[in-house]
Design a protein around this motif. Structure first.
Motif, PDB file in Angstrom:
ATOM      1  N   UNK A   1       4.315  16.805  -2.664  1.00  0.00           N
ATOM      2  CA  UNK A   1       3.601  15.542  -2.857  1.00  0.00           C
ATOM      3  C   UNK A   1       4.480  14.521  -3.560  1.00  0.00           C
ATOM      4  N   UNK A   2       5.220  14.964  -4.563  1.00  0.00           N
ATOM      5  CA  UNK A   2       6.118  14.046  -5.269  1.00  0.00           C
ATOM      6  C   UNK A   2       7.205  13.531  -4.332  1.00  0.00           C
ATOM      7  N   UNK A   3       7.757  14.415  -3.514  1.00  0.00           N
ATOM      8  CA  UNK A   3       8.774  13.990  -2.541  1.00  0.00           C
ATOM      9  C   UNK A   3       8.222  13.001  -1.531  1.00  0.00           C
ATOM     10  N   UNK A   4       7.017  13.253  -1.054  1.00  0.00           N
ATOM     11  CA  UNK A   4       6.388  12.320  -0.127  1.00  0.00           C
ATOM     12  C   UNK A   4       6.075  10.997  -0.815  1.00  0.00           C
ATOM     13  N   UNK A   5       5.762  11.056  -2.099  1.00  0.00           N
ATOM     14  CA  UNK A   5       5.532   9.834  -2.862  1.00  0.00           C
ATOM     15  C   UNK A   5       6.785   8.980  -2.946  1.00  0.00           C
ATOM     16  N   UNK A   6       7.918   9.631  -3.182  1.00  0.00           N
ATOM     17  CA  UNK A   6       9.188   8.897  -3.229  1.00  0.00           C
ATOM     18  C   UNK A   6       9.478   8.262  -1.874  1.00  0.00           C
ATOM     19  N   UNK A   7       9.275   9.024  -0.796  1.00  0.00           N
ATOM     20  CA  UNK A   7       9.486   8.474   0.551  1.00  0.00           C
ATOM     21  C   UNK A   7       8.534   7.313   0.840  1.00  0.00           C
ATOM     22  N   UNK A   8       7.278   7.451   0.436  1.00  0.00           N
ATOM     23  CA  UNK A   8       6.310   6.376   0.663  1.00  0.00           C
ATOM     24  C   UNK A   8       6.723   5.110  -0.079  1.00  0.00           C
ATOM     25  N   UNK A   9       7.215   5.267  -1.299  1.00  0.00           N
ATOM     26  CA  UNK A   9       7.686   4.103  -2.058  1.00  0.00           C
ATOM     27  C   UNK A   9       8.872   3.453  -1.350  1.00  0.00           C
TER      28      UNK A   9
ATOM     29  N   UNK B   1       0.830  -1.210   0.000  1.00  0.00           N
ATOM     30  CA  UNK B   1       0.000   0.000   0.000  1.00  0.00           C
ATOM     31  C   UNK B   1       0.865   1.261   0.000  1.00  0.00           C
ATOM     32  N   UNK B   2       1.968   1.220   0.730  1.00  0.00           N
ATOM     33  CA  UNK B   2       2.892   2.360   0.730  1.00  0.00           C
ATOM     34  C   UNK B   2       3.454   2.616  -0.654  1.00  0.00           C
ATOM     35  N   UNK B   3       3.821   1.547  -1.342  1.00  0.00           N
ATOM     36  CA  UNK B   3       4.365   1.689  -2.693  1.00  0.00           C
ATOM     37  C   UNK B   3       3.300   2.243  -3.644  1.00  0.00           C
ATOM     38  N   UNK B   4       2.098   1.669  -3.589  1.00  0.00           N
ATOM     39  CA  UNK B   4       1.008   2.140  -4.461  1.00  0.00           C
ATOM     40  C   UNK B   4       0.640   3.585  -4.137  1.00  0.00           C
ATOM     41  N   UNK B   5       0.552   3.902  -2.842  1.00  0.00           N
ATOM     42  CA  UNK B   5       0.243   5.277  -2.436  1.00  0.00           C
ATOM     43  C   UNK B   5       1.314   6.252  -2.909  1.00  0.00           C
ATOM     44  N   UNK B   6       2.561   5.849  -2.826  1.00  0.00           N
ATOM     45  CA  UNK B   6       3.651   6.698  -3.298  1.00  0.00           C
ATOM     46  C   UNK B   6       3.567   6.955  -4.789  1.00  0.00           C
TER      47      UNK B   6
ATOM     48  N   UNK C   1       7.972  -3.998   3.152  1.00  0.00           N
ATOM     49  CA  UNK C   1       7.649  -5.247   2.456  1.00  0.00           C
ATOM     50  C   UNK C   1       8.849  -6.189   2.457  1.00  0.00           C
ATOM     51  N   UNK C   2      10.014  -5.652   2.222  1.00  0.00           N
ATOM     52  CA  UNK C   2      11.231  -6.485   2.188  1.00  0.00           C
ATOM     53  C   UNK C   2      11.544  -7.070   3.566  1.00  0.00           C
ATOM     54  N   UNK C   3      11.408  -6.246   4.604  1.00  0.00           N
ATOM     55  CA  UNK C   3      11.662  -6.747   5.957  1.00  0.00           C
ATOM     56  C   UNK C   3      10.678  -7.844   6.337  1.00  0.00           C
ATOM     57  N   UNK C   4       9.437  -7.710   5.914  1.00  0.00           N
ATOM     58  CA  UNK C   4       8.432  -8.729   6.229  1.00  0.00           C
ATOM     59  C   UNK C   4       8.688 -10.014   5.451  1.00  0.00           C
TER      60      UNK C   4
END
Length: 162
Positions: free
Chosen positions: A132-140, A28-33, A147-150
């Motif tokens: 918004x674009x910067x926050x998108x990069x951070x969210x991704x 969801x973080x990746x999609x939201x980003x 996701x990787x840690x999980x």
């Protein structure tokens, strides 16, 4: 007589708790980003097209971008600045609020104030789109990390006594 150190064997075991929700949050973080970046690009293009459609040319007495068309945040800011300079020259250095209500220059200064507010609004819109674009990069990045840690298996070290 030498003491032998206990040998250990690494055992990979699945986690005891389910991590499906954690993985889902990462996705969801990746999609939201990605959505934040897309919306930021759309907003940037929309503001640029609206400014460009106005065909505003920066006058020669501006501090920068003389003769160029207003099409972005920097040119919009410079145009707002020169509008203020011209309005203050027309009013003898007085702002709209400082002019008498019956002063004929007051309408010109008021219109200049409205134009400046519109240009500053576009500058702020560019800033919000960039944020918004910067926050998108951070969210991704955070989504990918979560996701990787999980997805990493759990390694347990056990001592085997011989």
């Amino acid at each position: 007589m030498s003491q032998e150190e206990p040998r250990t064997a690494d055992v990979i075991e699945p986690p005891e708790k389910k991590v499906g929700l954690v993985k889902a949050v990462g996705i969801l973080g990746i999609v939201g980003g990605i959505l934040l970046i897309v919306v930021a690009i759309i907003a940037w293009i929309a503001v640029t097209s609206q400014l460009t459609a106005e065909n505003i040319t920066i006058p020669d007495d501006a501090v920068a971008f003389q003769g160029q068309q207003v099409t972005g945040p920097f040119t919009a800011y410079v145009q707002a600045d020169i509008i203020n300079k011209h309005a203050l020259e027309a009013s003898g250095g007085q702002t709209y609020a400082e002019l008498d209500q019956d002063d004929p220059v007051r309408a010109t200064v008021m219109q200049a104030s409205f134009l400046r507010a519109s240009l500053f609004t576009s500058v702020v819109a560019y800033g919000v789109a960039l944020f918004a674009a910067g926050m998108g990069v951070l969210a991704i990045l955070f989504g990918w990390a979560i996701h990787r840690l999980a997805s990493v298996p759990v390694v347990i070290r056990r001592a085997n006594v011989v």
